[in-house]
Scaffold this motif. Structure first.
Motif, PDB file in Angstrom:
ATOM      1  N   GLY A 134      52.737  36.804  32.817  1.00 32.22           N
ATOM      2  CA  GLY A 134      52.881  35.744  33.811  1.00 32.22           C
ATOM      3  C   GLY A 134      54.293  35.256  34.016  1.00 32.22           C
ATOM      4  N   THR A 135      55.283  36.137  33.856  1.00 32.31           N
ATOM      5  CA  THR A 135      56.673  35.771  34.096  1.00 32.31           C
ATOM      6  C   THR A 135      57.026  36.110  35.545  1.00 32.31           C
ATOM      7  OG1 THR A 135      57.201  36.312  31.803  1.00 32.31           O
ATOM      8  CG2 THR A 135      59.047  36.068  33.321  1.00 32.31           C
ATOM      9  N   LEU A 136      57.423  35.108  36.296  1.00 35.71           N
ATOM     10  CA  LEU A 136      57.656  35.313  37.716  1.00 35.71           C
ATOM     11  C   LEU A 136      58.780  36.318  37.994  1.00 35.71           C
ATOM     12  CD1 LEU A 136      57.269  31.655  39.009  1.00 35.71           C
ATOM     13  CD2 LEU A 136      55.725  33.567  39.397  1.00 35.71           C
ATOM     14  N   GLU A 137      59.839  36.256  37.219  1.00 40.54           N
ATOM     15  CA  GLU A 137      60.933  37.187  37.457  1.00 40.54           C
ATOM     16  C   GLU A 137      60.504  38.614  37.139  1.00 40.54           C
ATOM     17  OE1 GLU A 137      65.731  37.686  36.822  1.00 40.54           O
ATOM     18  OE2 GLU A 137      64.662  36.096  35.756  1.00 40.54           O
ATOM     19  N   ALA A 138      59.618  38.780  36.175  1.00 40.87           N
ATOM     20  CA  ALA A 138      59.093  40.110  35.872  1.00 40.87           C
ATOM     21  C   ALA A 138      58.249  40.624  37.033  1.00 40.87           C
ATOM     22  CB  ALA A 138      58.268  40.072  34.588  1.00 40.87           C
ATOM     23  N   VAL A 139      57.522  39.731  37.682  1.00 33.35           N
ATOM     24  CA  VAL A 139      56.753  40.109  38.872  1.00 33.35           C
ATOM     25  C   VAL A 139      57.696  40.625  39.957  1.00 33.35           C
ATOM     26  CG1 VAL A 139      55.351  39.231  40.783  1.00 33.35           C
ATOM     27  CG2 VAL A 139      54.834  38.536  38.431  1.00 33.35           C
ATOM     28  N   ALA A 140      58.772  39.884  40.188  1.00 31.90           N
ATOM     29  CA  ALA A 140      59.730  40.277  41.216  1.00 31.90           C
ATOM     30  C   ALA A 140      60.394  41.602  40.875  1.00 31.90           C
ATOM     31  CB  ALA A 140      60.782  39.187  41.396  1.00 31.90           C
ATOM     32  N   LEU A 141      60.796  41.762  39.621  1.00 33.61           N
ATOM     33  CA  LEU A 141      61.444  43.009  39.215  1.00 33.61           C
ATOM     34  C   LEU A 141      60.469  44.175  39.292  1.00 33.61           C
ATOM     35  CD1 LEU A 141      63.838  44.566  38.111  1.00 33.61           C
ATOM     36  CD2 LEU A 141      63.198  43.820  35.804  1.00 33.61           C
ATOM     37  N   GLY A 142      59.240  43.961  38.848  1.00 32.76           N
ATOM     38  CA  GLY A 142      58.234  45.011  38.934  1.00 32.76           C
ATOM     39  C   GLY A 142      57.982  45.439  40.371  1.00 32.76           C
ATOM     40  N   THR A 143      57.951  44.468  41.275  1.00 32.87           N
ATOM     41  CA  THR A 143      57.768  44.767  42.698  1.00 32.87           C
ATOM     42  C   THR A 143      58.922  45.624  43.211  1.00 32.87           C
ATOM     43  OG1 THR A 143      56.603  42.670  43.043  1.00 32.87           O
ATOM     44  CG2 THR A 143      57.518  43.750  44.997  1.00 32.87           C
ATOM     45  N   GLN A 144      60.132  45.235  42.853  1.00 30.75           N
ATOM     46  CA  GLN A 144      61.314  45.971  43.287  1.00 30.75           C
ATOM     47  C   GLN A 144      61.300  47.405  42.752  1.00 30.75           C
ATOM     48  OE1 GLN A 144      65.207  44.494  41.918  1.00 30.75           O
ATOM     49  NE2 GLN A 144      65.779  44.362  44.075  1.00 30.75           N
ATOM     50  N   LEU A 145      60.913  47.572  41.509  1.00 26.52           N
ATOM     51  CA  LEU A 145      60.871  48.902  40.901  1.00 26.52           C
ATOM     52  C   LEU A 145      59.805  49.781  41.565  1.00 26.52           C
ATOM     53  CD1 LEU A 145      61.300  47.965  37.129  1.00 26.52           C
ATOM     54  CD2 LEU A 145      63.010  48.982  38.645  1.00 26.52           C
ATOM     55  N   GLN A 146      58.663  49.201  41.874  1.00 29.18           N
ATOM     56  CA  GLN A 146      57.619  49.974  42.556  1.00 29.18           C
ATOM     57  C   GLN A 146      58.099  50.439  43.939  1.00 29.18           C
ATOM     58  OE1 GLN A 146      55.149  51.114  41.111  1.00 29.18           O
ATOM     59  NE2 GLN A 146      54.303  49.681  39.614  1.00 29.18           N
ATOM     60  N   LEU A 147      58.858  49.593  44.610  1.00 31.05           N
ATOM     61  CA  LEU A 147      59.411  49.982  45.904  1.00 31.05           C
ATOM     62  C   LEU A 147      60.433  51.103  45.750  1.00 31.05           C
ATOM     63  CD1 LEU A 147      59.815  46.487  47.608  1.00 31.05           C
ATOM     64  CD2 LEU A 147      58.105  48.226  48.130  1.00 31.05           C
ATOM     65  N   LEU A 148      61.181  51.088  44.644  1.00 25.73           N
ATOM     66  CA  LEU A 148      62.174  52.130  44.400  1.00 25.73           C
ATOM     67  C   LEU A 148      61.533  53.502  44.249  1.00 25.73           C
ATOM     68  CD1 LEU A 148      64.742  50.494  41.938  1.00 25.73           C
ATOM     69  CD2 LEU A 148      65.199  51.329  44.245  1.00 25.73           C
ATOM     70  N   ARG A 157      50.198  45.086  45.616  1.00 24.98           N
ATOM     71  CA  ARG A 157      49.194  44.582  44.675  1.00 24.98           C
ATOM     72  C   ARG A 157      49.813  43.597  43.691  1.00 24.98           C
ATOM     73  NH1 ARG A 157      46.488  48.970  40.972  1.00 24.98           N
ATOM     74  NH2 ARG A 157      46.040  49.859  43.042  1.00 24.98           N
ATOM     75  N   GLU A 158      51.018  43.912  43.222  1.00 20.93           N
ATOM     76  CA  GLU A 158      51.717  43.023  42.274  1.00 20.93           C
ATOM     77  C   GLU A 158      51.912  41.644  42.894  1.00 20.93           C
ATOM     78  OE1 GLU A 158      53.366  42.245  38.658  1.00 20.93           O
ATOM     79  OE2 GLU A 158      53.386  44.380  39.139  1.00 20.93           O
ATOM     80  N   VAL A 159      52.345  41.632  44.144  1.00 21.09           N
ATOM     81  CA  VAL A 159      52.590  40.363  44.829  1.00 21.09           C
ATOM     82  C   VAL A 159      51.288  39.604  45.059  1.00 21.09           C
ATOM     83  CG1 VAL A 159      53.362  39.328  46.995  1.00 21.09           C
ATOM     84  CG2 VAL A 159      54.728  41.125  45.927  1.00 21.09           C
ATOM     85  N   LYS A 160      50.263  40.298  45.505  1.00 19.45           N
ATOM     86  CA  LYS A 160      48.980  39.634  45.773  1.00 19.45           C
ATOM     87  C   LYS A 160      48.401  39.015  44.511  1.00 19.45           C
ATOM     88  CE  LYS A 160      47.490  42.174  49.891  1.00 19.45           C
ATOM     89  NZ  LYS A 160      46.497  43.117  50.478  1.00 19.45           N
ATOM     90  N   ASN A 161      48.494  39.729  43.402  1.00 17.36           N
ATOM     91  CA  ASN A 161      47.993  39.173  42.137  1.00 17.36           C
ATOM     92  C   ASN A 161      48.782  37.938  41.727  1.00 17.36           C
ATOM     93  OD1 ASN A 161      46.040  41.153  41.863  1.00 17.36           O
ATOM     94  ND2 ASN A 161      47.311  42.505  40.625  1.00 17.36           N
ATOM     95  N   ALA A 162      50.108  37.988  41.910  1.00 14.24           N
ATOM     96  CA  ALA A 162      50.950  36.850  41.525  1.00 14.24           C
ATOM     97  C   ALA A 162      50.679  35.635  42.402  1.00 14.24           C
ATOM     98  CB  ALA A 162      52.418  37.239  41.605  1.00 14.24           C
ATOM     99  N   LYS A 163      50.360  35.854  43.654  1.00 16.63           N
ATOM    100  CA  LYS A 163      50.122  34.721  44.566  1.00 16.63           C
ATOM    101  C   LYS A 163      48.868  33.941  44.193  1.00 16.63           C
ATOM    102  CE  LYS A 163      51.260  34.722  48.851  1.00 16.63           C
ATOM    103  NZ  LYS A 163      51.387  34.954  50.304  1.00 16.63           N
ATOM    104  N   LYS A 164      48.013  34.547  43.392  1.00 17.95           N
ATOM    105  CA  LYS A 164      46.805  33.842  42.957  1.00 17.95           C
ATOM    106  C   LYS A 164      47.144  32.690  42.016  1.00 17.95           C
ATOM    107  CE  LYS A 164      43.929  37.999  43.302  1.00 17.95           C
ATOM    108  NZ  LYS A 164      43.150  39.026  42.540  1.00 17.95           N
ATOM    109  N   TRP A 165      48.261  32.824  41.293  1.00 15.95           N
ATOM    110  CA  TRP A 165      48.617  31.773  40.339  1.00 15.95           C
ATOM    111  C   TRP A 165      50.016  31.197  40.563  1.00 15.95           C
ATOM    112  CZ3 TRP A 165      52.825  33.391  37.407  1.00 15.95           C
ATOM    113  CH2 TRP A 165      53.044  34.765  37.328  1.00 15.95           C
ATOM    114  N   ALA A 166      50.740  31.726  41.565  1.00 17.88           N
ATOM    115  CA  ALA A 166      52.090  31.203  41.851  1.00 17.88           C
ATOM    116  C   ALA A 166      52.348  31.248  43.354  1.00 17.88           C
ATOM    117  CB  ALA A 166      53.132  32.002  41.087  1.00 17.88           C
TER     118      ALA A 166
END
Length: 294
Positions: A134-148, A157-166
């Motif tokens: 549940g680390t927000l910066e890890a969510v952002a970094l993971g999203t960026q890496l998946q795009l890479l 999916r990473e973003v949608k899951n995070a929006k449920k709690w942030a």
């Protein structure tokens, strides 16, 4: 500590956090950590150390944390500072070691994964950052890496899951905008508004919207930001794209030469070098086998 003081200090940390992710590094460094609660001091200090690294002050960071490298968070900072200075191999080795021994630490997940990704070890970086809790910066970094690695579906999916709690998180909104730039359509405009305080990112949205003059203006303004040389380099790289799209090849070449001087290892230059090598490789395969003479 009273509840009022606790709210103030938590708010102070959030302000530092937001300033950092808006690339306002001098604002990050201006915050007085004595006004931050004890539990938040390390987090705030790490953001300030990272701001120093972003500003090119790696030597100062390494001196600051000297003798404290046994703290996993600061060891991760050390890895990033080393990698982004003249000690890439040492920084990468430390990041790999931390990924093995301290993979549950949130700072290690983010900073070691950043080093791994910069070294081209995307899968290893993804494996590390995916361990977050549940680390927000890890969510952002993971999203960026998946795009890479062109997994827009997993990034979404990473973003949608995070929006449920942030839902209202700055980082989740930024990550959603990155995905939007890849998906396209009306999400280009949404990204443009989200990147309002991030001129280089906003210029990318402008390009996708076909507004090249506006993108050029944003980028030239960003190039005048003497605070952040790395951001200047990113502005130049994107301006190369604008000039190319506008059919101004000579100006694009001049900007590439400038970028080569400022930041020889910039991802755009590395990517162009790789593409040139691939072109030469494929061209050689289809070269005439028989020399034809008149």
């Amino acid at each position: 500590m009273s509840s009022t003081e606790q709210i103030y200090t938590e708010g102070e940390l959030m302000t530092i956090h937001n300033d950092y992710h808006h690339n306002a590094y001098t604002k990050v460094l201006a915050h007085n950590l004595t006004q931050t609660s004890t539990s938040a001091v390390l987090s705030a200090r790490i953001l300030q150390l990272r701001a120093q690294i972003a500003l090119g002050n790696q030597a100062e960071v390494l001196a600051d944390i000297s003798g404290e490298e046994d703290i996993p968070d600061l060891a991760a900072v050390q890895a990033l500072a080393l990698y982004t200075s003249d000690s890439e191999a040492q920084g990468l080795s430390l990041a790999e070691s931390l990924a093995q021994t301290q993979s549950d630490n949130a700072t290690v997940q983010i900073l070691a994964a950043t080093v791994l990704a910069a070294a081209g070890k995307i899968e290893e970086a993804l494996a590390l950052v995916s361990k977050h809790q549940g680390t927000l910066e890890a969510v952002a970094l993971g999203t960026q890496l998946q795009l890479l690695v062109n997994r827009t579906d997993l990034a979404e999916r990473e973003v949608k899951n995070a929006k449920k709690w942030a839902q209202d998180s700055l980082l989740v909104n930024i990550a959603e905008s990155w995905v939007g730039l890849r998906v396209g359509g009306d999400r280009y405009q949404q990204a443009f508004y989200e990147f309002e305080e991030m001129p280089v990112a906003q210029s990318v949205a402008e390009m996708h919207l076909g507004r090249l003059p506006e993108a050029e203006t944003s980028l030239r303004n960003a190039m005048e930001d003497t605070e952040n040389e790395a951001m200047q380099s990113h502005a130049i790289a994107n301006l190369v794209v604008v000039e190319t799209l506008a059919g101004r090849g000579a100006q694009a070449k001049e900007l590439l030469a400038s970028l080569q001087t400022r930041m020889p290892g910039h991802p755009l230059l590395v990517d162009l070098e790789e593409k040139d090598a691939l072109f030469d490789e494929f061209a050689a395969k289809y070269a005439p086998k028989v020399k034809i003479t008149a």
